[in-house]
Each structure stands twice: as structure tokens, then as C-alpha cells.
Design a protein around this motif. Sequence first.
Motif, PDB file in Angstrom:
ATOM      1  N   UNK A  93       1.010  -1.315  -0.054  1.00 42.84           N
ATOM      2  CA  UNK A  93      -0.196  -0.015  -0.046  1.00 42.84           C
ATOM      3  C   UNK A  93       0.886   1.225  -0.003  1.00 42.84           C
ATOM      4  N   UNK A  94       0.716   1.938  -0.873  1.00 44.23           N
ATOM      5  CA  UNK A  94       1.498   3.320  -0.854  1.00 44.23           C
ATOM      6  C   UNK A  94       0.927   4.250   0.191  1.00 44.23           C
ATOM      7  N   UNK A  95       1.816   4.751   1.203  1.00 39.45           N
ATOM      8  CA  UNK A  95       1.567   5.616   2.104  1.00 39.45           C
ATOM      9  C   UNK A  95       2.327   7.210   1.914  1.00 39.45           C
ATOM     10  N   UNK A  96       3.415   7.198   1.187  1.00 37.57           N
ATOM     11  CA  UNK A  96       3.486   8.690   0.917  1.00 37.57           C
ATOM     12  C   UNK A  96       4.564   8.585  -0.520  1.00 37.57           C
ATOM     13  N   UNK A  97       4.783   9.541  -0.862  1.00 38.19           N
ATOM     14  CA  UNK A  97       5.778   9.692  -2.302  1.00 38.19           C
ATOM     15  C   UNK A  97       6.234  11.252  -2.313  1.00 38.19           C
ATOM     16  N   UNK A 115      17.959  20.782  -8.791  1.00 38.26           N
ATOM     17  CA  UNK A 115      16.789  19.988  -8.605  1.00 38.26           C
ATOM     18  C   UNK A 115      15.442  20.459  -8.148  1.00 38.26           C
ATOM     19  N   UNK A 116      14.402  20.063  -8.470  1.00 34.48           N
ATOM     20  CA  UNK A 116      12.962  20.684  -8.020  1.00 34.48           C
ATOM     21  C   UNK A 116      12.092  19.445  -7.413  1.00 34.48           C
ATOM     22  N   UNK A 117      11.685  19.921  -6.046  1.00 39.19           N
ATOM     23  CA  UNK A 117      10.377  19.056  -5.702  1.00 39.19           C
ATOM     24  C   UNK A 117       9.119  19.483  -6.388  1.00 39.19           C
ATOM     25  N   UNK A 118       8.678  18.551  -6.976  1.00 39.11           N
ATOM     26  CA  UNK A 118       7.268  19.006  -7.545  1.00 39.11           C
ATOM     27  C   UNK A 118       6.182  18.601  -6.642  1.00 39.11           C
ATOM     28  N   UNK A 119       6.337  17.462  -5.956  1.00 34.21           N
ATOM     29  CA  UNK A 119       5.268  17.252  -4.822  1.00 34.21           C
ATOM     30  C   UNK A 119       5.704  16.142  -3.879  1.00 34.21           C
ATOM     31  N   UNK A 120       5.078  16.398  -2.644  1.00 26.21           N
ATOM     32  CA  UNK A 120       5.204  15.509  -1.532  1.00 26.21           C
ATOM     33  C   UNK A 120       3.973  15.276  -0.699  1.00 26.21           C
ATOM     34  N   UNK A 131       8.153  10.154   7.964  1.00 31.25           N
ATOM     35  CA  UNK A 131       8.440   9.482   6.620  1.00 31.25           C
ATOM     36  C   UNK A 131       8.443  10.698   5.623  1.00 31.25           C
ATOM     37  N   UNK A 132       8.007  11.758   5.795  1.00 30.17           N
ATOM     38  CA  UNK A 132       8.450  12.701   4.682  1.00 30.17           C
ATOM     39  C   UNK A 132       9.633  13.160   4.783  1.00 30.17           C
ATOM     40  N   UNK A 133      10.065  13.493   5.985  1.00 30.84           N
ATOM     41  CA  UNK A 133      11.667  13.751   6.162  1.00 30.84           C
ATOM     42  C   UNK A 133      12.502  12.625   5.566  1.00 30.84           C
ATOM     43  N   UNK A 134      12.273  11.369   5.662  1.00 28.26           N
ATOM     44  CA  UNK A 134      13.203  10.205   4.909  1.00 28.26           C
ATOM     45  C   UNK A 134      13.084  10.247   3.541  1.00 28.26           C
ATOM     46  N   UNK A 135      11.693  10.718   3.015  1.00 29.86           N
ATOM     47  CA  UNK A 135      11.562  10.523   1.597  1.00 29.86           C
ATOM     48  C   UNK A 135      12.451  11.759   1.044  1.00 29.86           C
ATOM     49  N   UNK A 136      12.269  12.851   1.483  1.00 31.26           N
ATOM     50  CA  UNK A 136      13.104  14.185   1.199  1.00 31.26           C
ATOM     51  C   UNK A 136      14.438  13.915   1.234  1.00 31.26           C
ATOM     52  N   UNK A 137      14.949  13.543   2.298  1.00 34.42           N
ATOM     53  CA  UNK A 137      16.533  13.097   2.473  1.00 34.42           C
ATOM     54  C   UNK A 137      17.146  12.254   1.412  1.00 34.42           C
ATOM     55  N   UNK A 138      16.309  11.093   1.121  1.00 36.62           N
ATOM     56  CA  UNK A 138      16.666  10.245   0.020  1.00 36.62           C
ATOM     57  C   UNK A 138      16.658  10.867  -1.186  1.00 36.62           C
ATOM     58  N   UNK A 139      15.742  11.656  -1.719  1.00 37.12           N
ATOM     59  CA  UNK A 139      15.588  12.434  -2.906  1.00 37.12           C
ATOM     60  C   UNK A 139      16.760  13.505  -3.077  1.00 37.12           C
ATOM     61  N   UNK A 140      16.843  14.287  -1.889  1.00 37.54           N
ATOM     62  CA  UNK A 140      18.000  15.279  -2.272  1.00 37.54           C
ATOM     63  C   UNK A 140      19.425  14.570  -2.271  1.00 37.54           C
ATOM     64  N   UNK A 141      19.526  13.441  -1.668  1.00 38.32           N
ATOM     65  CA  UNK A 141      20.791  12.614  -1.619  1.00 38.32           C
ATOM     66  C   UNK A 141      20.934  12.115  -3.237  1.00 38.32           C
ATOM     67  N   UNK A 142      20.028  11.733  -3.855  1.00 42.38           N
ATOM     68  CA  UNK A 142      19.987  11.040  -5.167  1.00 42.38           C
ATOM     69  C   UNK A 142      20.155  12.234  -6.270  1.00 42.38           C
ATOM     70  N   UNK A 162       2.760  22.453   8.472  1.00 41.06           N
ATOM     71  CA  UNK A 162       3.197  21.335   8.471  1.00 41.06           C
ATOM     72  C   UNK A 162       4.645  21.269   7.609  1.00 41.06           C
ATOM     73  N   UNK A 163       4.056  21.502   6.349  1.00 40.29           N
ATOM     74  CA  UNK A 163       5.530  21.365   5.379  1.00 40.29           C
ATOM     75  C   UNK A 163       6.416  22.529   5.363  1.00 40.29           C
ATOM     76  N   UNK A 164       5.868  23.691   5.875  1.00 45.06           N
ATOM     77  CA  UNK A 164       6.958  24.770   6.203  1.00 45.06           C
ATOM     78  C   UNK A 164       7.847  24.308   7.180  1.00 45.06           C
TER      79      UNK A 164
END
Length: 200
Positions: A93-97, A115-120, A131-142, A162-164
Motif C-alpha cells: 500500500x502506498x503511504x507517501x511519495x 533539482x525541483x521537488x514537484x510534490x510531496x 516518513x516525509x523527512x526520510x523521503x526528502x532526504x533520499x531524494x536530496x541525496x539522489x 506542517x510542510x513549512x
Amino acid sequence: VTIRRATINDIICMQNANLHNLPENYMIKYYMYHVLSWPEASFVATSTSNVFDDEDTTGQGGAGNEEDCLMFNDPISGNSIKLDPTYVNPGEKLVGYVLVKMNDDPDQQNEEPNGHVTSLSVMRTYRRMGIAEKLMRQALFALREVHDAKYVSLHVRQSNRAALHLYRDTLEFEVLSIEKSYYQDGEDAYAMKKVLKLDE
Ligand code: ACO
């Protein structure tokens, strides 16, 4: 919950989660464009548990469940199409992206790679778990490792506390400017940027 790279098989679920969580929605081809052009940069969080999802109005297990992911809702045409079940990963089940791209604006060819973060987004039941922090850190690293991005940018609604908080305080993005009426409903956006350092 597992964090892994997003693949073309995830994009229907990503679009479903996006439709649930945000008013900024995109055509499926825009998800494809991200995942096919920069296949290392976007990530998903998935769960195999069947915990009750408070977004689930159908009683079938949440917005990211397999049944939902078989329905392709085109936000532009309004058409709803039932897909072949081989499009979704069984049991997951997808819970975040996080949907990420390199900036390929031809007007900015002289800029350093960036790079550009289109959507989280993260499904409501799974929020405040990091979860959002982990997703973001992975994306920034990549972005930095694979695409040599020197910095990454994004837009966020001024009212989105929250996002801010996540971007400014946890991930140390800086506010570059305020873009007036950036969103369709007239709300202003903070344009944010983070320089990607080698030692992070
Ligand atoms: N209030 C204040 N700070 C918060 C909140 C909140 N409700 N939620 C997260 N944060 C901040 C905190 O600093 C938190 O650190 P802490 O737990 O040490 O306090 C930090 O973010 C990391 O939190 P996570 O648990 O990683 O964030 P979460 O997985 O809950 O997801 C998100 C945050 C993505 C903003 C989620 O609330 C969501 O999906 N919201 C709806 C969609 C959305 O607004 N997406 C961002 C749009 S901008 C864009 O897409 C570029």
C-alpha cells in the motif's frame, strides 16, 4: 514502512495519493515524465500492514490500497478507467511519495544543475512518523549524487504549517522569495531553496 525508489508501476498510486492530499494535481504523463527522465530521484513509502486508514471512506483499506490503484482517475478529463491488476505491486500500500525532477527549463541553461521537488505527501494516518523527512532526504541525496545537483528548489503554500516546518526547520531550506498568487486559488507561495553540500 519501507522507503524505496519510485518506479513506473507506482505512478497510479502516487497520483491517487496526490489527489487525496493536495489540491495541486497533475496528469499521469507528468508523473511518467519525472520517473522515466530521472528514475533515481523520486521515492515512495509503502506499507504491507492493513492498519485502519482514516481516509478510507469505502472500508476497503485506504487511498493507497490495491483496489484504488487499479482505478486511474484522469483529473483533466474526469474519466475513470479500471486498469490491469499487473500495474500495482501486490500486497503493498502506498503511504507517501516524493516526486522530484531536475530543472530542465531551457531558459535556465546557464544555471548550475539544480533539482525541483514537484510534490510531496504522506497519507494522514502515517503522518508525524518521519516518513516525509526520510523521503526528502533520499531524494536530496539522489539529486546530488546522481545528477550533480548543486541546489534544490520547491514551492509551498504560506498557510501550510506542517510542510513549512519540515522544509525550513527540519531540512534547513531557506525562503528565497514570496510568489504572489502562485496557486490557482490566489494563495501566495514561499519559493524555497536548499544548497546541497557534499557532507550531508
Ligand atoms: N505541524 C508542525 N510541524 C510538522 C507537522 C505539523 N503537523 N508535520 C510535520 N512537521 C514537521 C516537523 O518539523 C517534523 O519534525 P518533528 O517530528 O521532529 O517535529 C518534520 O516536519 C518531519 O515530519 P514528518 O513526520 O517527516 O512529516 P510527515 O511524514 O508527517 O509529512 C507532510 C509532512 C508531507 C507535510 C504531510 O503533513 C502531508 O502530506 N501534508 C499534506 C500534503 C502537503 O502539504 N504536502 C507538501 C506540499 S509542498 C510540495 O509538495 C513541494
